[in-house]
Design a protein around this motif. Structure first.
Motif, mmCIF file in Angstrom:
data_model
loop_
_atom_site.group_PDB
_atom_site.id
_atom_site.type_symbol
_atom_site.label_atom_id
_atom_site.label_comp_id
_atom_site.label_asym_id
_atom_site.label_seq_id
_atom_site.Cartn_x
_atom_site.Cartn_y
_atom_site.Cartn_z
ATOM 1 N N GLN A 62 0.846 -1.186 0.000
ATOM 2 C CA GLN A 62 0.000 0.000 0.000
ATOM 3 C C GLN A 62 0.883 1.237 0.000
ATOM 4 O OE1 GLN A 62 -2.564 -0.395 3.466
ATOM 5 N NE2 GLN A 62 -4.325 -0.759 2.161
ATOM 6 N N GLN B 20 3.210 2.795 -6.162
ATOM 7 C CA GLN B 20 1.928 2.140 -6.341
ATOM 8 C C GLN B 20 2.034 0.691 -5.884
ATOM 9 O OE1 GLN B 20 0.875 2.508 -10.459
ATOM 10 N NE2 GLN B 20 0.535 4.721 -10.345
ATOM 11 N N PRO B 21 0.931 0.096 -5.457
ATOM 12 C CA PRO B 21 0.960 -1.313 -5.071
ATOM 13 C C PRO B 21 1.535 -2.178 -6.190
ATOM 14 C CG PRO B 21 -1.116 -0.320 -4.417
ATOM 15 C CD PRO B 21 -0.398 0.701 -5.247
ATOM 16 N N ASP C 86 -6.968 -2.679 5.663
ATOM 17 C CA ASP C 86 -6.904 -1.238 5.935
ATOM 18 C C ASP C 86 -7.683 -0.408 4.930
ATOM 19 O OD1 ASP C 86 -5.370 -1.700 8.134
ATOM 20 O OD2 ASP C 86 -3.466 -1.157 7.217
ATOM 21 N N ASP C 87 -7.979 -0.975 3.748
ATOM 22 C CA ASP C 87 -8.757 -0.230 2.737
ATOM 23 C C ASP C 87 -10.225 -0.122 3.113
ATOM 24 O OD1 ASP C 87 -6.476 0.007 1.174
ATOM 25 O OD2 ASP C 87 -6.902 -1.793 -0.003
ATOM 26 N N THR D 35 3.376 0.544 3.194
ATOM 27 C CA THR D 35 3.195 -0.782 3.786
ATOM 28 C C THR D 35 3.733 -1.804 2.804
ATOM 29 O OG1 THR D 35 1.168 -0.082 4.912
ATOM 30 C CG2 THR D 35 1.572 -2.445 4.753
ATOM 31 N N LEU E 58 0.790 -6.628 4.658
ATOM 32 C CA LEU E 58 -0.632 -6.353 4.459
ATOM 33 C C LEU E 58 -1.484 -7.363 5.222
ATOM 34 C CD1 LEU E 58 -0.950 -5.559 0.634
ATOM 35 C CD2 LEU E 58 -1.095 -3.964 2.543
ATOM 36 N N ARG F 142 4.321 -5.394 0.962
ATOM 37 C CA ARG F 142 3.325 -6.413 0.611
ATOM 38 C C ARG F 142 3.175 -7.486 1.681
ATOM 39 N NH1 ARG F 142 4.692 -9.685 -4.700
ATOM 40 N NH2 ARG F 142 6.351 -10.435 -3.308
ATOM 41 N N LYS G 56 0.361 5.336 0.721
ATOM 42 C CA LYS G 56 -0.478 6.464 1.090
ATOM 43 C C LYS G 56 0.412 7.646 1.431
ATOM 44 C CE LYS G 56 -3.962 3.363 3.118
ATOM 45 N NZ LYS G 56 -4.705 2.989 4.346
#
Length: 453
Positions: free
Chosen positions: A133, A144-145, A255-256, A214, A219, A216, A135
């Protein structure tokens, strides 16, 4: 083995190895320089075990295992027979005394290289540094992821450990740092992480989270572990459902979910929650309800909790052959030496909290116990870092440390005569005060970081 016993065991093993090698460096060079060694002790205080070698040296293991010493024949510490004056430390040339004092830290630095070599040959399991993630500043930097971080500045990052430390260092300096990445589609590119925009103060231990990144492997999967009776999700969603989208917005991790639920609740009305259940894809209609947390703050909820994830499994190993591991170990040692000096500089400049830079035996023991449970390569890395720290810190020009003695001998070379006993005595008091302060800070940090928090 319990965490307490494991921490004590690995602390004793670590200190025992580092102190033995350090003192053996002094011992070995002293013997080669013709100095008589009276005692080689691991630990201080009463001897728990002792034997006398054929060379007349007493070899001892003492009751207090937090250090060690090599006692040499020296007129300043007692009477010396005329027949043995040539073997006294104080009668040696200044160059020999410098060599003997320098040998301890050098032994730790050589041990550091050897331990890194062992780590690389064994192979250290780790995680590929892939973004899970992004942010805040991470998103502002274009991450980007799915992006794999190949380098942070000039530091290559084959694993998450290297990427993590490089990012923390850049965050402490609050400098924008270039990243070399490979996207999920396999395209390499450059990104600029705007770390100069970090707040004036932040928790250095959570620097990666403050950046908004974050990895991978950290997650939390968007899998439902429990549904609260009487809430909107009760009877609609089920334990084991994987949430894939809310109102058309894809969900990559747990978290999304929370921010989307808050947005939907504030907007009012129902939302379509898409889940995967036993291989089927379902779209279910739900409407968030208002609730309050323990602090009394209102928020919107569906009434679901996440499934506790298992520990992630490493997906890469940093390993070299015996020959390739030699330059890799040397390079790692040089890099970590630069980082250690830089961290000392940050601490003196006030750019990093001493609470997070000075560790005591409790922290070291817990760290050693933790990394030992991850395998021998991880433990060798920690031991290498501790050996490097011991070697470098002993070279600091503080009286009673090796660096303080070296300072005296360099002054002797410059002025052509030894430093007076009065100056050395005053230096001993200053050195003792500094070391006592440092130890007090280390124990205070141990208490605050491990027992209070």
């Amino acid at each position: 083995m319990s965490e307490l016993l494991g921490s004590i065991w690995w602390l004793l093993v670590s200190i025992g190895v580092l102190v033995t090698i350090h003192e053996y460096g002094h011992y070995w060079v002293a013997r080669r320089c013709g100095v008589k060694v009276l005692r080689f002790s691991i630990g201080f205080g009463p001897a728990l075990w002792m034997r006398r070698g054929q060379d007349g040296t007493e070899y001892a293991i003492a009751a207090i295992p937090l250090g060690g010493y090599v006692r040499m024949l020296d007129e300043r510490e007692g009477d010396v027979a005329a027949s043995e004056l040539a073997f006294a430390f104080n009668r040696q040339s200044v160059w020999k005394r410098i060599a003997i004092v320098l040998a301890g830290p050098v032994a730790n630095l050589l041990l550091c290289v050897a331990l890194f070599w062992g780590m690389f040959v064994i192979g250290r399991p780790d995680f590929v540094p892939v973004v899970g993630q992004a942010k805040g500043l991470a998103a502002a930097g274009g991450l980007q992821p799915g992006d794999q971080i190949l380098a942070v500045g000039a530091r290559e990052t084959p694993t998450w450990s290297e990427a993590n430390m490089a990012l923390i260092t850049a965050a402490l300096d609050r400098t924008d740092v270039p990243l070399r990445i490979r996207s999920a589609g396999g395209v390499e590119g450059q990104r600029q992480l705007p770390l100069s925009r970090l707040p004036a103060t932040f928790d250095e231990r959570n620097a990666i989270a403050v950046i908004g990144l974050t990895p991978r492997h950290r997650l939390v999967p968007a899998v439902i572990g429990a549904v609260v009776p009487g809430k909107p999700a009760w009877g609609v969603l089920a334990e084991g459902d994987r949430v894939t989208a809310i109102d058309g917005t894809p969900i990559a991790a747990w978290d999304d979910i929370t921010p989307l639920v808050q947005r939907l609740g504030n907007a009012g009305g129902t939302a379509m929650v898409e889940v995967q259940r036993k291989g089927e894809r379902l779209a279910l209609e739900l409407q968030p309800v208002r609730a309050r947390n323990e602090a009394g703050t209102p928020y919107w909820q569906l009434g679901i909790d996440y499934a506790r994830p298992s520990e992630p499994v490493e997906d890469t190993v940093r390993r070299y052959g015996p020959l390739q591991a030699v330059p890799a170990a040397l390079g790692e040692s040089v890099h970590q030496t630069r980082e250690l000096f830089a961290m000392i500089g940050r601490a003196f400049a006030g750019r990093v909290s001493v609470r997070n830079t000075v560790a005591g035996p409790i922290t070291i023991g817990r760290a050693a116990n933790s990394v030992a449970s991850h395998g021998p390569a991880w433990y060798l890395q920690l031991l290498a870092m501790l050996s490097l720290s011991l070697g470098i810190l002993n070279l600091l020009p503080i009286p009673i440390l090796d660096g303080g003695h070296l300072l005296y001998y360099l002054i002797e070379l410059a002025k052509g005569s030894p430093v007076s006993e009065r100056v050395m005595a005053a230096g001993q008091y200053v050195g003792l005060a500094l070391i006592a302060s440092l130890m007090g800070l280390a124990f205070f940090n141990d208490i605050v970081n491990n027992l209070v928090n």
